[in-house]
Scaffold this active site. Sequence first.
Site: not given
Length: 222
Positions: A33-35, A100
């Site tokens: 995943s991402n921030e 995102a």
Amino acid sequence: MTPPSASSPRSHGHIVVSAGPTREHVDPVRYLSNESSGRMGFAIAGAAAKAGHEVTLIAGPVALPTPDGVQRIDVVSARDMLAAVRKAFESADALIMSAAVCDWRPRRKLAGKWRMKDGGTESASLDLVRNPDILATLAKGKGSRLVIGFALETGEGLRRAKAKLVRKNADYVVLNDPSALSGARASVQILGADGSLEELVDQTKEEIAKALIGLYDKCRAV
Ligand code: CTP
């Protein structure tokens, strides 16, 4: 954009907004995943609802309350998000892709936990495959509907964002940098397919959201 018809004097539209990260599972408890905090997309959805528009918010996994007047659909993976955005966009007149989206996912999700097998080995690798590009896929058939994308860049921002605008067939691309992912404020440049360039310096996400909805309202008024 199609001008509002005589039978809809309030000129309110239906906007689909995507927000937050996606998660691409490796096994039932691990994922890529991402921030992304989702705050930008939630602010856009809130600003659109406040302006009187119908809003469908397609949200990846985030811990944020649903803004008033917004219909929210929660999704997990990029493929879930594509399906939900595609369906909502059918009856909408604008799409704002602030999510995102993970570009890659593991080729297969293990049914059980990925185990170390009694000590295991010192290295491992994941076989990844490309996720669909939601923005590019849906913008292909956008017709007169407005499509706004985001571009998160770490270098050569303007050049890369311009290339994305064209490659993904968007009407506008909002250029930002990684500090915008989890912060409450951001500096962005809004590039238009018409060659326009608007810069918003150190603004709250609510202020940026309002500016984007202003763009949508301006397009509807033309
Ligand atoms: N996007 C999308 N589907 C993807 C990847 C990105 O719809 N699989 C959308 C994002 O929501 C954003 C825009 O495309 O509106 C740009 O995303 P970004 O991550 O900056 O660009 P990428 O296309 O992923 O390219 P790169 O990571 O190589 O810069």
